[in-house]
Structures are given as C-alpha cells and as structure tokens.
Design a protein around this motif. Sequence first.
Motif, PDB file in Angstrom:
ATOM      1  N   ALA A  36       0.827  -1.208   0.000  1.00 18.82           N
ATOM      2  CA  ALA A  36       0.000   0.000   0.000  1.00 18.82           C
ATOM      3  C   ALA A  36       0.861   1.259   0.000  1.00 18.82           C
ATOM      4  N   VAL A  37       1.912   1.290   0.818  1.00 22.13           N
ATOM      5  CA  VAL A  37       2.803   2.448   0.843  1.00 22.13           C
ATOM      6  C   VAL A  37       3.493   2.614  -0.510  1.00 22.13           C
ATOM      7  N   THR A  38       3.941   1.503  -1.097  1.00 24.39           N
ATOM      8  CA  THR A  38       4.570   1.571  -2.422  1.00 24.39           C
ATOM      9  C   THR A  38       3.590   2.096  -3.466  1.00 24.39           C
ATOM     10  N   TYR A  39       2.356   1.636  -3.392  1.00 24.87           N
ATOM     11  CA  TYR A  39       1.331   2.081  -4.346  1.00 24.87           C
ATOM     12  C   TYR A  39       1.108   3.593  -4.233  1.00 24.87           C
ATOM     13  N   VAL A  40       0.980   4.087  -2.999  1.00 24.44           N
ATOM     14  CA  VAL A  40       0.742   5.519  -2.801  1.00 24.44           C
ATOM     15  C   VAL A  40       1.944   6.336  -3.248  1.00 24.44           C
ATOM     16  N   LEU A  41       3.153   5.912  -2.867  1.00 25.16           N
ATOM     17  CA  LEU A  41       4.355   6.647  -3.274  1.00 25.16           C
ATOM     18  C   LEU A  41       4.530   6.657  -4.793  1.00 25.16           C
ATOM     19  N   PHE A  42       4.201   5.553  -5.440  1.00 30.10           N
ATOM     20  CA  PHE A  42       4.328   5.497  -6.893  1.00 30.10           C
ATOM     21  C   PHE A  42       3.414   6.520  -7.562  1.00 30.10           C
ATOM     22  N   TRP A  43       2.159   6.569  -7.115  1.00 36.63           N
ATOM     23  CA  TRP A  43       1.230   7.508  -7.757  1.00 36.63           C
ATOM     24  C   TRP A  43       1.524   8.952  -7.366  1.00 36.63           C
ATOM     25  N   GLN A  44       2.096   9.176  -6.189  1.00 36.82           N
ATOM     26  CA  GLN A  44       2.555  10.526  -5.848  1.00 36.82           C
ATOM     27  C   GLN A  44       3.708  10.941  -6.752  1.00 36.82           C
ATOM     28  N   TRP A  45       4.610  10.003  -7.046  1.00 38.64           N
ATOM     29  CA  TRP A  45       5.711  10.296  -7.968  1.00 38.64           C
ATOM     30  C   TRP A  45       5.192  10.594  -9.368  1.00 38.64           C
ATOM     31  N   VAL A  46       4.177   9.837  -9.819  1.00 37.93           N
ATOM     32  CA  VAL A  46       3.584  10.080 -11.128  1.00 37.93           C
ATOM     33  C   VAL A  46       2.917  11.451 -11.162  1.00 37.93           C
ATOM     34  N   ALA A  47       2.230  11.813 -10.064  1.00 36.45           N
ATOM     35  CA  ALA A  47       1.514  13.095 -10.030  1.00 36.45           C
ATOM     36  C   ALA A  47       2.473  14.285 -10.064  1.00 36.45           C
ATOM     37  N   LEU A  48       3.709  14.103  -9.592  1.00 29.61           N
ATOM     38  CA  LEU A  48       4.671  15.200  -9.642  1.00 29.61           C
ATOM     39  C   LEU A  48       5.047  15.563 -11.075  1.00 29.61           C
ATOM     40  N   GLN A  49       5.048  14.589 -11.962  1.00 30.50           N
ATOM     41  CA  GLN A  49       5.452  14.812 -13.346  1.00 30.50           C
ATOM     42  C   GLN A  49       4.255  15.022 -14.278  1.00 30.50           C
ATOM     43  N   VAL A  50       3.183  14.284 -13.994  1.00 32.21           N
ATOM     44  CA  VAL A  50       1.991  14.362 -14.847  1.00 32.21           C
ATOM     45  C   VAL A  50       0.816  14.768 -13.979  1.00 32.21           C
ATOM     46  N   PRO A  51       0.380  16.027 -14.035  1.00 27.24           N
ATOM     47  CA  PRO A  51      -0.752  16.454 -13.214  1.00 27.24           C
ATOM     48  C   PRO A  51      -2.003  15.644 -13.527  1.00 27.24           C
ATOM     49  N   ASP A  52      -2.841  15.510 -12.508  1.00 29.48           N
ATOM     50  CA  ASP A  52      -4.081  14.740 -12.653  1.00 29.48           C
ATOM     51  C   ASP A  52      -5.110  15.584 -13.374  1.00 29.48           C
ATOM     52  N   LYS A  53      -5.143  15.517 -14.689  1.00 28.42           N
ATOM     53  CA  LYS A  53      -6.097  16.293 -15.483  1.00 28.42           C
ATOM     54  C   LYS A  53      -6.500  15.465 -16.698  1.00 28.42           C
ATOM     55  N   PRO A  54      -7.640  15.760 -17.275  1.00 31.10           N
ATOM     56  CA  PRO A  54      -8.096  14.969 -18.424  1.00 31.10           C
ATOM     57  C   PRO A  54      -7.092  15.067 -19.572  1.00 31.10           C
TER      58      PRO A  54
END
Length: 365
Positions: free
Chosen positions: A342-360
């Motif tokens: 679970a921690v790995t999953y959250v950290l991975f998506w936080q890392w993705v969000a830093l580079q690719v903003p959550d937008k359509p």
Amino acid sequence: MQPNFKLDSALSRGLLDVLIKAGLVAALVLFAFEVFQPFLGLMLWAVILAVTLYPLYGRIKGGTGLKDGYAATLVVLLVLVVLLVPIYLVVVSIGESVHSLIDVLKSGAWHVPPPPESVAGWPLVGPHLYALWQSASESLAPVLNNLMPHLKGAGLSVLGAAASAGGAFLLFIGAVIISGVIMAFGERSEVAAQRIAMRVSGEERGRPLAKLCTATIRAVAQGVIGIAFIQMLLIGVGFVVKGVPGAGMLAIVVLMLGIAQAPATLVTIPVILYIFNAEGFTAATIAFAVYTFVAGLADNVLKPLLLGRGVDVPMPVVLIGALGGMVVKGIIGLFIGPVILAVTYVLFWQWVALQVPDKPVEPAP
C-alpha cells in the motif's frame, strides 16, 4: 598553474571524516540490529496487535472511564480469554479422542474388515495393499509392529510440529502482553510514528503515510482474520449442534483455511457427505447441508465489505499484499505485505503526479 595542495588536502580530510563517520554509524546500526533481532518477531506482532486492538481499547477506556494502564490490561485479559478458551477445548477434545482410541486398540474390540477382492487387481500398489489389508484384518498387532519404525518417525515429526506451534503460541501470548503496554502509551506512540514518517518522507507526506499503515493493518485484521473467525463460528456452531465428530478440531481447521485464504468448502463438503452417508436424506440433514454450505461461502460476501475498508488504496492491492506477504513471510507477512504494498502504491502515484498532473488527457485525433 600550481595545484592547490591545501585545498586537496582539506577535501581529502573531509571525505575521510565522512567515511569514518558513515562506517561507525553502519557498524552501530548492524550491532544494534543483531542485538534486537531475537526480539524482532515479538515486537512486530506486538505493534500489529496494538494497532489492531487500539479502537477497542479506546471504546473500553471511554465507556468505563478507566485509566490507560487499567484499560489496556482489561483488553489484554479479554484477548487472552478469547484465545485460551477455544485452544483449551480443542486440546481436551484431542486428548479424549486419543485416550479413547488407545482404549479401543487395547481392548481388541476394533477389527479391520477384510479387503474386497477388487483391490488386488489395482495397478502397481494393488497386490501389496491387498496383502497388508488382509493381514491387518486377521491380526492388527503384527502390522502395527512392522509399521512401528515408520510410526516413530512420523510421531517425532508431529511432536516437533507441536513444539514449534507451542513456541509460536507462547510468542503470540508475549506479543499480546507487550501490545497492552504499547496501547497504554498509545498517544505517545502515535506521535512518535508520525514524527518518524515525517522525518523520512517529509511533513506533507509523512502523516498520511503513517495513517495509511495503521488503516491497512486494521483492514487486514478485519478482512482476513476477522472474516476467518466469523466463518469458524458459523460453521463450528452448525457442527456442534449436529453432533459432528471432532467439531472443535474441524472448526480450527476452518479458521486456518480462512487465514490462508483457502476455501472452507474443503472441510464443509466432506462433512456434508459424511452426514448424508451416516443419516441419509432427511429434512434435518438437508437443512444442515444448506446452512453449512452457505456458511462456507460467507467469506465471498464479507470480504468485499470488510477488506480494504478505510484504506485509500484499492482492495486488490491489499488482498495481493496479504497473499504475497503470507507466502514470503508466513502469518506475520499477512500484515507486513499489505502495508509495504500500500505504501509503495501511494508513493508510486505521488511520484507520477509530480510529473503528470491529474487532469483529463485529450484523445488522440
């Protein structure tokens, strides 16, 4: 151009100091780990139990007005009673069964029926099995004497497994007691955990990660251990009411299967067939069969409701972490695996969000 020997010498001394300090810190950490390693499993179980039981501790403390130490002691006593009473009943049942079997063997009242003639025609093992079966039907004592060396080896293996299980049970009892101490200092422990998480991941991410670890442990306890315990009670009550032989032992097997994420039908279907064979098709046996079969499938309904509840990660992540952790590290991996995944999953998506903003994303033309 002349080289700056003083600067090079200063850099060398600084690098040497850093290496010496790093080496001393590494040696200190390794030595501390070796000292603490014998107690690692005990402390991990204590922390897991403390996190799981802390909501119960809070309700008891709030409802009774007891002080921290007294409320934690009451929780520990309740858990020990819930653990020790069923285990005591199972041990007594096994002891009575073994004693009855020994009495029957000594009295000579139990005889092995002769084998069917068709057994001799079985490929490979048929003739040997027929001869052994025939000899046992004529006199059981010589067969037991011939099998005694093999039975001794099997008995030693069983005793070793029993000793290992006893040691694990004592470890678990110690973990329950230590978890009471941790719960008594629950607020300080929570603050300490959050501070460690913030020191590792930063103030913005540390606090949510600490809450995620806590929620994941509780979700696994409710969704795996809790469901297995509920299923054991449902099936065990049916076995006891119907008078199934060895009902308590079969209920414990159902609990172990539930924890291992194996279907309870491995126990319920043979029992249903046994009841039909012993008592025939009556209204009582049909009702027992329907109830037992439905109770054996109860985890399929309860698991989506309880597993992953309160955790900000998908339920499959928690389930995969529980199964994978149990395969790698045994029962304790059932809790460690989901937390790590679970921690790995959250950290991975936080890392993705830093580079690719959550937008359509615009579809490709």
